[in-house]
Design a protein around this motif. Structure first.
Motif, mmCIF file in Angstrom:
data_model
loop_
_atom_site.group_PDB
_atom_site.id
_atom_site.type_symbol
_atom_site.label_atom_id
_atom_site.label_comp_id
_atom_site.label_asym_id
_atom_site.label_seq_id
_atom_site.Cartn_x
_atom_site.Cartn_y
_atom_site.Cartn_z
ATOM 1 N N LEU A 1 0.839 -1.049 0.119
ATOM 2 C CA LEU A 1 0.011 0.098 0.096
ATOM 3 C C LEU A 1 0.978 1.236 0.198
ATOM 4 O O LEU A 1 0.591 2.269 -0.767
ATOM 5 C CB LEU A 1 -0.813 0.050 1.154
ATOM 6 C CG LEU A 1 -1.973 -1.065 1.119
ATOM 7 C CD1 LEU A 1 -2.791 -0.964 2.497
ATOM 8 C CD2 LEU A 1 -2.812 -1.171 0.004
ATOM 9 N N SER A 2 2.100 1.163 0.808
ATOM 10 C CA SER A 2 2.763 2.412 0.807
ATOM 11 C C SER A 2 3.446 2.881 -0.597
ATOM 12 O O SER A 2 3.757 4.175 -0.958
ATOM 13 C CB SER A 2 3.847 2.235 1.953
ATOM 14 O OG SER A 2 4.686 1.127 1.675
ATOM 15 N N TYR A 3 3.915 1.760 -1.143
ATOM 16 C CA TYR A 3 4.622 1.803 -2.518
ATOM 17 C C TYR A 3 3.639 2.368 -3.587
ATOM 18 O O TYR A 3 3.857 3.112 -4.414
ATOM 19 C CB TYR A 3 5.447 0.548 -2.845
ATOM 20 C CG TYR A 3 6.337 0.624 -3.998
ATOM 21 C CD1 TYR A 3 7.575 1.453 -3.718
ATOM 22 C CD2 TYR A 3 5.985 0.547 -5.341
ATOM 23 C CE1 TYR A 3 8.464 1.685 -4.986
ATOM 24 C CE2 TYR A 3 7.018 0.625 -6.405
ATOM 25 C CZ TYR A 3 8.153 1.272 -6.155
ATOM 26 O OH TYR A 3 9.051 1.573 -7.311
ATOM 27 N N LEU A 4 2.403 1.580 -3.601
ATOM 28 C CA LEU A 4 1.501 2.060 -4.585
ATOM 29 C C LEU A 4 0.992 3.828 -4.163
ATOM 30 O O LEU A 4 0.649 4.321 -5.266
ATOM 31 C CB LEU A 4 0.022 1.180 -4.564
ATOM 32 C CG LEU A 4 0.263 -0.260 -4.944
ATOM 33 C CD1 LEU A 4 -0.748 -0.987 -4.788
ATOM 34 C CD2 LEU A 4 0.730 -0.203 -6.654
ATOM 35 N N ALA A 5 0.743 3.971 -3.029
ATOM 36 C CA ALA A 5 0.499 5.330 -2.780
ATOM 37 C C ALA A 5 1.835 6.401 -3.330
ATOM 38 O O ALA A 5 1.476 7.420 -3.747
ATOM 39 C CB ALA A 5 0.445 5.518 -1.249
ATOM 40 N N PHE A 6 2.979 5.830 -2.812
ATOM 41 C CA PHE A 6 3.916 6.552 -3.607
ATOM 42 C C PHE A 6 3.813 6.569 -4.878
ATOM 43 O O PHE A 6 4.154 7.890 -5.595
ATOM 44 C CB PHE A 6 5.392 5.847 -3.029
ATOM 45 C CG PHE A 6 6.482 6.541 -3.707
ATOM 46 C CD1 PHE A 6 6.913 7.638 -2.896
ATOM 47 C CD2 PHE A 6 7.380 6.097 -4.436
ATOM 48 C CE1 PHE A 6 8.391 8.359 -3.301
ATOM 49 C CE2 PHE A 6 8.636 6.627 -5.132
ATOM 50 C CZ PHE A 6 8.966 7.584 -4.436
ATOM 51 N N MET A 7 3.804 5.742 -5.616
ATOM 52 C CA MET A 7 3.659 5.726 -7.225
ATOM 53 C C MET A 7 2.809 6.682 -7.825
ATOM 54 O O MET A 7 2.775 7.423 -8.671
ATOM 55 C CB MET A 7 3.325 4.263 -7.692
ATOM 56 C CG MET A 7 4.543 3.124 -7.937
ATOM 57 S SD MET A 7 4.098 1.629 -8.132
ATOM 58 C CE MET A 7 3.271 1.767 -9.627
ATOM 59 N N GLY A 8 1.500 6.669 -6.733
ATOM 60 C CA GLY A 8 0.412 7.700 -7.258
ATOM 61 C C GLY A 8 0.724 8.876 -7.326
ATOM 62 O O GLY A 8 0.124 9.764 -8.022
ATOM 63 N N ARG A 9 1.711 9.404 -6.505
ATOM 64 C CA ARG A 9 2.059 10.868 -6.398
ATOM 65 C C ARG A 9 2.696 11.363 -7.944
ATOM 66 O O ARG A 9 2.888 12.469 -8.072
ATOM 67 C CB ARG A 9 3.391 10.985 -5.619
ATOM 68 C CG ARG A 9 2.585 10.879 -4.313
ATOM 69 C CD ARG A 9 3.917 10.774 -3.045
ATOM 70 N NE ARG A 9 4.718 11.855 -2.925
ATOM 71 C CZ ARG A 9 5.601 12.164 -2.032
ATOM 72 N NH1 ARG A 9 6.142 11.015 -1.311
ATOM 73 N NH2 ARG A 9 6.204 13.147 -1.864
ATOM 74 N N PHE A 10 3.084 10.251 -8.732
ATOM 75 C CA PHE A 10 3.684 10.698 -10.287
ATOM 76 C C PHE A 10 2.706 10.539 -11.272
ATOM 77 O O PHE A 10 2.981 10.612 -12.281
ATOM 78 C CB PHE A 10 4.793 9.873 -10.461
ATOM 79 C CG PHE A 10 6.175 9.856 -9.356
ATOM 80 C CD1 PHE A 10 7.035 11.002 -9.556
ATOM 81 C CD2 PHE A 10 6.096 9.208 -8.269
ATOM 82 C CE1 PHE A 10 8.077 11.212 -8.493
ATOM 83 C CE2 PHE A 10 7.030 9.206 -7.395
ATOM 84 C CZ PHE A 10 8.123 10.224 -7.701
ATOM 85 N N GLY A 11 1.341 10.462 -10.995
ATOM 86 C CA GLY A 11 0.480 10.213 -11.744
ATOM 87 C C GLY A 11 0.180 11.219 -12.909
ATOM 88 O O GLY A 11 -0.009 10.680 -13.968
ATOM 89 N N GLU A 12 0.470 12.470 -12.733
ATOM 90 C CA GLU A 12 0.088 13.325 -13.586
ATOM 91 C C GLU A 12 1.388 13.913 -14.285
ATOM 92 O O GLU A 12 1.554 15.176 -14.973
ATOM 93 C CB GLU A 12 -0.809 14.466 -12.795
ATOM 94 C CG GLU A 12 -2.026 14.257 -12.320
ATOM 95 C CD GLU A 12 -2.486 15.480 -11.736
ATOM 96 O OE1 GLU A 12 -2.004 16.501 -11.470
ATOM 97 O OE2 GLU A 12 -3.734 15.285 -11.171
#
Length: 510
Positions: A269-280
């Motif tokens: 969950l922590s790594y997926l949330a981290f990846m989500g910061r680069f979504g845009e």
């Protein structure tokens, strides 16, 4: 009850993996990445998990399957609900451990058990609905279903509900007369609360000022509240005896595999949330094809994740690059102008290999990588007077240690090594080191200012930092696979020492 179930490793009883060295994590800026990933998630165990790369391809694929499952919103949200529920459990247990009065401790414990039962039942229902595909989450779903339907958990739920109902049925009266407080059993009395509320309702207005004061809430009771609670327990001794016995028998109520799952799922969950910061940002992550075949190091559109994190708030992104080895090729020899991104490329390759060895998606459009047994780094260090060794001596000692421990499955990343000596000595030492690496047949990255090293052997691949076509002082931070010509580096040196054509013309004109 079933044995140990882990979503991090299918072979829980297998050989333990060693943690990566602090030097490696710092040199590749992985320590910064890990700190950013676990921020707000760390339960004291995540740092160790992210610092312990895997050594088996099957273990990497085991984790990748879980990541793929969690990419589905329905599955991820179901597990996030469970994680939130367990966080409430931990918070209430923490409060129970820190309040002073035993009766209040018991109250927080039963509240924690209630949250735990709700979280487990919700997880069982939601995992049954989402039907995960990964073997790890399927094992967890089966285990949670068996546990939720089992006698032990059923008795815990029933007993908790029964005790809560008994506590909820308690009624008592509190008489306050000046500084004297008296508690007695409840008896039917006239309830004036509705009449008082109705009387004062006529004085309320939507536009009236709100004179209410928000009083702070304290976890601990004050001395008056404590005495009231003690008196109530004396009025209902049977109920509070049941509460005391319940808390004694269920002091350790979290089932071991449920507790393990709660901790381990934070890795994903922590790594997926981290990846989500680069979504845009337009930067992409992908699942590397990991193999135990030697010499595989290929990636498209790869970028430095630590640099991307740094530039996230600056409305810009790092320049992506690509690299590839084929056949007998094993070593990237990286050359180019100063401040042209050579060290960044070296770090990027190391980050990619390391994150792949954790089973995580990597910062690349696509990649195929050999799973390393260890990643060694040889970066410049500050000279330490206490060692009584010069900088070159220290570098030689460190590279000797690396070469003695590396295997054909290792990755060695060297950045501007031996730059403290003369160019001739750096060429000689660098050539000897590369020969040793070639003999090991392992993958390596060698950042250097010595162009001749790029043609030392067919195992060496020359990666050259490019500059703008019409302005050799402008770095593009892109790297091409081509022979090193030294011109970009020469132009950078000329600029550094004020010897460019334009500067010389100005001086002559003056």
């Amino acid at each position: 009850m079933a044995g140990i179930v882990s979503i991090l490793d299918s072979d829980v009883g297998g050989v333990a993996c060693a943690e990566a060295s602090n030097e490696c994590l710092a040199d590749l800026h992985l320590d910064r990445i890990i700190a950013a990933v676990i921020a707000g998630h760390d339960d004291g165990n995540l740092t160790r998990i992210f610092s312990t790369p895997l050594r088996e391809v099957a273990a990497v694929r085991y984790r990748q399957q879980v990541f793929r499952d969690l990419e589905a919103d329905e599955t991820r949200l179901a597990i996030e609900d469970f994680a939130d529920g367990m966080r409430a459990v931990r918070n209430r247990l923490h409060t129970a451990a820190n309040v002073w009065h035993p009766l209040q401790q018991q109250g927080w414990l039963i509240a924690a058990i209630e949250s735990y039962c709700e979280a487990v039942l919700l997880l069982a229902d939601q995992l049954f609905c989402v039907r995960p595909r990964s073997s790890a989450l399927r094992k967890i779903a089966q285990h949670v279903t068996r546990y939720a339907e089992g006698e032990t958990f059923g008795c815990l739920v029933a007993e908790t509900q029964s005790l809560r109902e008994r506590l909820g049925d308690i009624r008592y009266l509190v008489h306050i007369d000046g500084l004297r407080v008296r508690v007695e059993s409840y008896s039917e009395r006239a309830d004036y609360s509705s009449a008082v509320a109705e009387t004062f309702a006529r004085f309320t207005a939507d536009f009236g000022k709100d004179y209410r004061v928000n009083l702070p809430e304290f976890k601990d009771m004050n001395h008056v509240e404590e005495q009231i609670l003690v008196c109530v327990s004396e009025l209902y001794p049977d109920v509070f005896a049941m509460l005391s016995d319940f808390c004694r028998r269920h002091a350790e109520f979290v089932e071991p595999n449920i507790a393990r799952f709660e901790h381990e799922i934070q890795f994903y969950l922590s790594y997926l949330a981290f990846m989500g910061r680069f979504g845009e940002t337009g930067l992409t992550f992908s699942y590397p094809e990991v193999t135990d075949e030697p010499g595989n190091a290929t990636a498209e559109d790869v970028f430095d994740l630590a640099l991307a994190l740094k530039t996230l708030k600056e409305d810009r992104s790092p320049v992506p690059n690509s690299f590839a080895l084929s056949g007998r090729e094993r070593i990237f020899v990286v050359t180019g102008p100063n401040q042209g991104g050579k060290t960044t490329l070296a770090r990027t390759i190391g980050q990619c290999a390391y994150l792949a060895s954790l089973g995580c998606p990597v910062p690349a459009g696509s990649s195929r990588l050999t799973l390393p047994d260890q990643i060694f780094t040889h970066f410049e260090r500050q000279e330490e007077v206490s060692t009584l060794h010069g900088k070159l001596d220290d570098e030689l000692v460190r590279i000797h240690d690396i070469l003695s421990r590396a295997t054909g499955s290792s990755i060695i990343i060297m950045n501007e090594s031996f730059s403290s000596t003369t160019a001739d000595d750096a060429l000689l030492i660098g050539g000897e080191v590369l020969e040793r690496i070639i003999a090991l047949n392992c993958i390596a990255v060698y950042v250097t200012f010595i162009d001749e090293l790029s043609t030392l052997d067919p195992a060496c691949v020359s990666m050259v930092g490019e500059v703008a076509e019409h302005d050799p002082t402008h770095r593009t931070f892109r790297f091409s696979r081509r022979p090193a010509d030294g011109r970009a580096y020469a132009a950078a040196l000329a600029e550094k020492y004020g010897l460019t054509h334009e500067l010389l013309k100005r001086r002559v004109a003056q």
